[in-house]
Design a protein around this motif. Structure first.
Motif, short mmCIF file in Angstrom:
data_model
loop_
_atom_site.label_atom_id
_atom_site.label_comp_id
_atom_site.label_asym_id
_atom_site.label_seq_id
_atom_site.Cartn_x
_atom_site.Cartn_y
_atom_site.Cartn_z
N GLN A 37 -0.91 -15.70 55.19
CA GLN A 37 0.00 -16.83 54.42
C GLN A 37 -1.31 -17.23 53.35
OE1 GLN A 37 2.76 -17.91 54.73
NE2 GLN A 37 2.86 -15.93 56.65
N PRO A 39 -2.71 -16.52 50.66
CA PRO A 39 -2.66 -16.24 48.95
C PRO A 39 -1.08 -16.72 48.37
CG PRO A 39 -3.10 -14.21 50.35
CD PRO A 39 -2.70 -15.62 51.67
N LYS A 40 -0.55 -17.30 49.50
CA LYS A 40 0.93 -17.59 48.80
C LYS A 40 0.58 -19.31 48.36
CE LYS A 40 3.64 -14.90 52.42
NZ LYS A 40 4.52 -14.47 53.31
N LEU A 68 -5.28 -8.69 50.08
CA LEU A 68 -4.70 -9.23 50.23
C LEU A 68 -4.10 -10.03 49.02
CD1 LEU A 68 -0.88 -9.08 51.70
CD2 LEU A 68 -1.85 -11.03 53.16
N ALA A 69 -5.10 -10.92 49.03
CA ALA A 69 -5.00 -11.59 47.66
C ALA A 69 -4.90 -10.90 46.18
CB ALA A 69 -6.09 -12.66 47.57
N GLN A 71 -3.81 -7.80 45.56
CA GLN A 71 -2.39 -7.70 45.90
C GLN A 71 -1.66 -8.78 45.34
OE1 GLN A 71 -1.06 -5.74 50.01
NE2 GLN A 71 -2.85 -4.00 49.78
N SER A 72 -1.63 -10.21 45.90
CA SER A 72 -0.81 -10.85 45.70
C SER A 72 -0.69 -11.46 43.79
CB SER A 72 -0.80 -12.36 46.79
OG SER A 72 -0.67 -11.69 47.49
N CYS A 74 -4.03 -13.14 42.82
CA CYS A 74 -4.37 -14.21 43.69
C CYS A 74 -6.00 -14.48 43.65
CB CYS A 74 -4.00 -15.12 44.60
SG CYS A 74 -4.55 -16.50 45.94
#
Length: 235
Positions: A37, A39-40, A68-69, A71-72, A74
């Protein structure tokens, strides 16, 4: 994922296979969901600390968070405690500009007074800026960490804390099969079970054996079978 951006930095290789998809969660679903959650909205949970014995997957999860960051869109940065004895403590200056800061094996900060002060200051800057988060790992609960600076130990206890639990043998088998599949190797269930039963049980050693098996399977054009595994690993 970004690296340290100064002449003081050392390259840190983030393995492409170390993602949340390749991590078998076992009893760690709450920790994984919490990290996924971040990176959101990084500032919503601004400090997270999790601990485990060696080879339980702490670094894997930090790598996965960095992937994941990225990809986001971030910004993130990863630093390992192994660098504490190589870099000056000033390397932490300015890191609060990143949305997600990952610091692995923070227990290695023991007896490094300048680093303890620098980490304490970084945590304060992250909190004050209120735009990012810091995620740290160690080998034991915060209260038991060998940290001489009381204020730092206090700060580390401000956020969420998790214990990363080891996988069962069956879950280790699943993890091996997932890693083999990522390499384009077909590892039958009985081969994975044989490895977990007859090789060293920690995931690091199991994955090292997979490196050797992958190389020899390609070289000899052989499938992964129990006889082949026995011959390569001298079991």
């Amino acid at each position: 994922m970004a690296e340290l951006k100064s002449q003081l930095s050392l390259p840190v290789s983030i393995k492409e296979t170390e993602t949340f998809d390749s991590f078998v969660q076992g009893q760690n679903s709450q920790l994984c969901q919490s990290l996924m959650q971040l990176p959101k909205d990084p500032s919503e949970q601004w400090l997270t600390y999790f601990f485990s014995d060696a080879e339980a997957g702490k670094s894997h999860l930090l790598y996965a968070l960095c992937h994941l960051a990225e990809q986001s869109a971030c910004s993130s940065i990863y630093l390992t405690g192994a660098q504490f004895n190589v870099l000056p403590a000033e390397a932490l200056l300015g890191l609060e500009q990143y949305s997600i800061i990952c610091i692995d094996d923070v227990h290695l900060i023991n007896e490094l007074d300048e680093w303890q002060v620098a980490l304490f200051d970084l945590i304060n800057r992250v909190k004050e800026r209120d735009k990012g988060c810091i995620v740290l790992t160690g080998n034991q609960p915060v209260k038991d960490l060998p940290i001489s600076l009381p204020d730092l130990k206090s700060r580390l206890s401000w956020g969420l804390s998790f214990q990363l639990k080891s996988l069962s043998d069956e879950q280790r088998q699943t993890a091996l099969q997932i890693r083999a599949d990522l390499r384009g190797l077909n590892m039958p269930k009985e081969v994975a079970k044989f490895l977990v039963t007859h090789w060293q049980r920690d995931m690091s050693s199991l994955l090292d054996s997979l490196d050797k098996l992958d190389e020899q399977s390609l070289s000899q054009q052989r499938r992964l079978t129990i006889p082949f595994v026995k011959s390569i690993l001298l079991l």
